[in-house]
Design a protein around this motif. Sequence first.
Motif, short mmCIF file in Angstrom:
data_model
loop_
_atom_site.label_atom_id
_atom_site.label_comp_id
_atom_site.label_asym_id
_atom_site.label_seq_id
_atom_site.Cartn_x
_atom_site.Cartn_y
_atom_site.Cartn_z
N ALA A 11 0.29 -3.70 8.65
CA ALA A 11 0.56 -3.76 10.05
C ALA A 11 -0.95 -3.70 10.43
O ALA A 11 -1.28 -4.33 11.68
CB ALA A 11 1.40 -2.76 10.47
N ARG A 12 -1.87 -2.84 9.93
CA ARG A 12 -3.10 -2.47 10.48
C ARG A 12 -4.25 -3.27 9.97
O ARG A 12 -5.34 -3.35 10.57
CB ARG A 12 -3.25 -0.97 10.30
N MET A 13 -4.13 -3.81 8.56
CA MET A 13 -5.30 -4.67 8.12
C MET A 13 -5.00 -6.13 7.54
O MET A 13 -4.95 -6.19 6.19
CB MET A 13 -5.64 -3.74 6.94
N GLN A 45 -0.02 -14.30 -0.76
CA GLN A 45 1.09 -13.29 -0.82
C GLN A 45 0.92 -12.23 0.17
O GLN A 45 2.06 -11.91 0.63
CB GLN A 45 0.97 -12.88 -2.34
N TRP A 46 -0.46 -11.82 0.26
CA TRP A 46 -0.50 -10.57 1.27
C TRP A 46 -0.01 -11.20 2.71
O TRP A 46 0.49 -10.32 3.45
CB TRP A 46 -1.97 -10.28 1.31
N GLN A 47 -0.36 -12.42 3.16
CA GLN A 47 -0.15 -13.02 4.49
C GLN A 47 1.27 -12.98 4.45
O GLN A 47 1.96 -12.69 5.46
CB GLN A 47 -0.78 -14.17 4.40
N HIS A 48 1.86 -13.16 3.40
CA HIS A 48 3.36 -13.36 3.37
C HIS A 48 4.08 -12.02 3.77
O HIS A 48 4.97 -11.93 4.64
CB HIS A 48 4.00 -13.83 2.02
N LEU A 49 3.59 -11.05 3.19
CA LEU A 49 4.12 -9.72 3.62
C LEU A 49 3.71 -9.19 5.15
O LEU A 49 4.44 -8.75 5.57
CB LEU A 49 3.34 -8.61 2.48
N LEU A 51 2.34 -0.23 1.79
CA LEU A 51 1.93 -1.52 2.05
C LEU A 51 2.35 -1.73 3.44
O LEU A 51 1.85 -2.69 4.19
CB LEU A 51 2.90 -2.27 1.02
N SER A 52 3.28 -1.59 4.10
CA SER A 52 3.97 -1.77 5.31
C SER A 52 2.88 -1.49 6.40
O SER A 52 2.56 -2.24 7.30
CB SER A 52 5.19 -1.18 5.70
N ARG A 53 2.44 -0.16 6.20
CA ARG A 53 1.49 0.15 7.17
C ARG A 53 -0.06 -0.43 7.01
O ARG A 53 -0.42 -0.75 7.99
CB ARG A 53 1.15 1.69 7.08
N LEU A 102 -4.72 -4.18 -5.03
CA LEU A 102 -5.73 -5.31 -5.66
C LEU A 102 -5.06 -6.64 -6.11
O LEU A 102 -5.58 -7.48 -5.84
CB LEU A 102 -6.37 -4.63 -7.28
N ALA A 103 -3.86 -6.52 -6.53
CA ALA A 103 -3.15 -7.69 -6.80
C ALA A 103 -2.95 -8.54 -5.53
O ALA A 103 -3.05 -9.74 -5.50
CB ALA A 103 -1.81 -7.29 -7.44
N LEU A 104 -2.69 -7.79 -4.49
CA LEU A 104 -2.46 -8.57 -2.91
C LEU A 104 -3.72 -9.04 -2.53
O LEU A 104 -3.61 -10.20 -1.99
CB LEU A 104 -1.75 -7.46 -2.35
N ALA A 105 -4.85 -8.27 -2.82
CA ALA A 105 -6.28 -8.55 -2.20
C ALA A 105 -6.55 -10.26 -3.04
O ALA A 105 -7.41 -10.85 -2.45
CB ALA A 105 -7.11 -7.70 -2.34
N ARG A 106 -5.99 -10.05 -4.24
CA ARG A 106 -6.45 -11.29 -5.06
C ARG A 106 -5.44 -12.40 -4.79
O ARG A 106 -5.74 -13.67 -5.41
CB ARG A 106 -6.53 -10.91 -6.48
N HIS A 107 -4.34 -12.15 -4.18
CA HIS A 107 -3.54 -13.29 -3.79
C HIS A 107 -3.40 -13.30 -2.21
O HIS A 107 -2.17 -13.02 -1.71
CB HIS A 107 -2.08 -13.15 -4.69
N PRO A 108 -4.21 -13.83 -1.59
CA PRO A 108 -4.29 -13.57 -0.05
C PRO A 108 -2.96 -14.31 0.50
O PRO A 108 -2.29 -13.94 1.71
CB PRO A 108 -5.30 -14.37 0.44
#
Length: 400
Positions: free
Chosen positions: A369-371, A262-266, A364-366, A254-260
């Motif tokens: 990579a997939r989403m 940071q999600w892209q950084h990962l 989170l890694s998988r 949820l936190a990563l989805a709300r902070h795109p």
Amino acid sequence: MTAASAAPLTLQALDDPAVLDNPYPLYRQLRETAPVLWDPVRHHWTVTRHQEVTQALRSPALHAVPRRLGPRTPPTLRLLNKAMLDSDPPEHTRRRRAFTQVFTPRLTADLAPAITHRVDALLDRVHESGRMDLIADLAAPLPLHVIGQLLGIPPQQRPLLHAGARGYARLWGGDDTDQTTIGQSVTDITKAIDHCRELITQRRHAPRCDLVSRLASPAGRADSLSDGELAANLFMVFTAGHYTTTDFLGNSVLALARHPHQWQHLCTDPALASSAVTELLRYEAPVQFVIRLAAQDLTLAGQRIKAGQLVVLLLAAANRDPRAFPDPDRLDLARTPNHHLTLGFGIHSCLGTALARLQGEITLSRMAARMPRLRPAGDTIRWKTTAGLRGPLRLPVHWD
């Protein structure tokens, strides 16, 4: 009461919808105005700053809180007071040692391929549809499977123990108080612990390659744990091993989805996974607070806490303390240093820290990579109302 209210925080206040949705403004106000606060209504102290919470977790003056058990409490339920979570040295030391001797870092690390396989299998079921309920489809079944496999609990028996874990959360979490629910919770917990005792007996006579067998063997019982102690602690390890991990995974996505950003950084830097897990544990703690009992007088931030008084240590508030974390309300997957308190500190630190972190890093890694285009499928989140535990009940997400 709202999140901006100046009223003292109580365990009951966490049920307020505004506080439940976002407790952090209230935590901030308490840190700044009354970091060690006496609540005359609920009769406990609340501690919110990182320095004082850390001091309290280290202090030998603060003990685990023994469970209040009445004369009609079933004998099996009384065994819960023999769990590591609710005991202090020397009994805590003896009980924890028995588990740490078999629950080794090497054992946890060896689980990585199996966890990766399980995560991919769960993602395969939903990937083509482009959407899922993160909780029901991934965050709940993954840790239930992992802890069940690790302990050696057959798949068909896990629902019985899961019902006991749910009963435990209801009975001591305070989200249900009607007599029917209490009675059902007692029954479910009793069945789960009794089943753990049966499993110990079975594994003693027919051992397998699992933790129950190792703990039940003569070598694993070097600290002379009784079958009752083993059963109670197995039940608690099973409960903590999947309940809080489910919340952690839900909070993290949820936190990563709300902070795109940071999600892209990962997504672009998979090596961030370990640091990301650390930051996500800090940012949205699945365990918001722990409760301790003062066994002797002590002083925190100039406040005199007397022997016999309860002390609520707000880990989640300490994790957002600007004295310990610059810009604490910002999610920063590369944050360092990061001395969060989510997994506890000292003798009662989480036994399954390595396992929880491993599941988080792999999941989170998988998913990254997939989403990579993961997004939340809605703005409204219903949070658990169990006192002290924070996690979404459902989390619809989608991707393309």
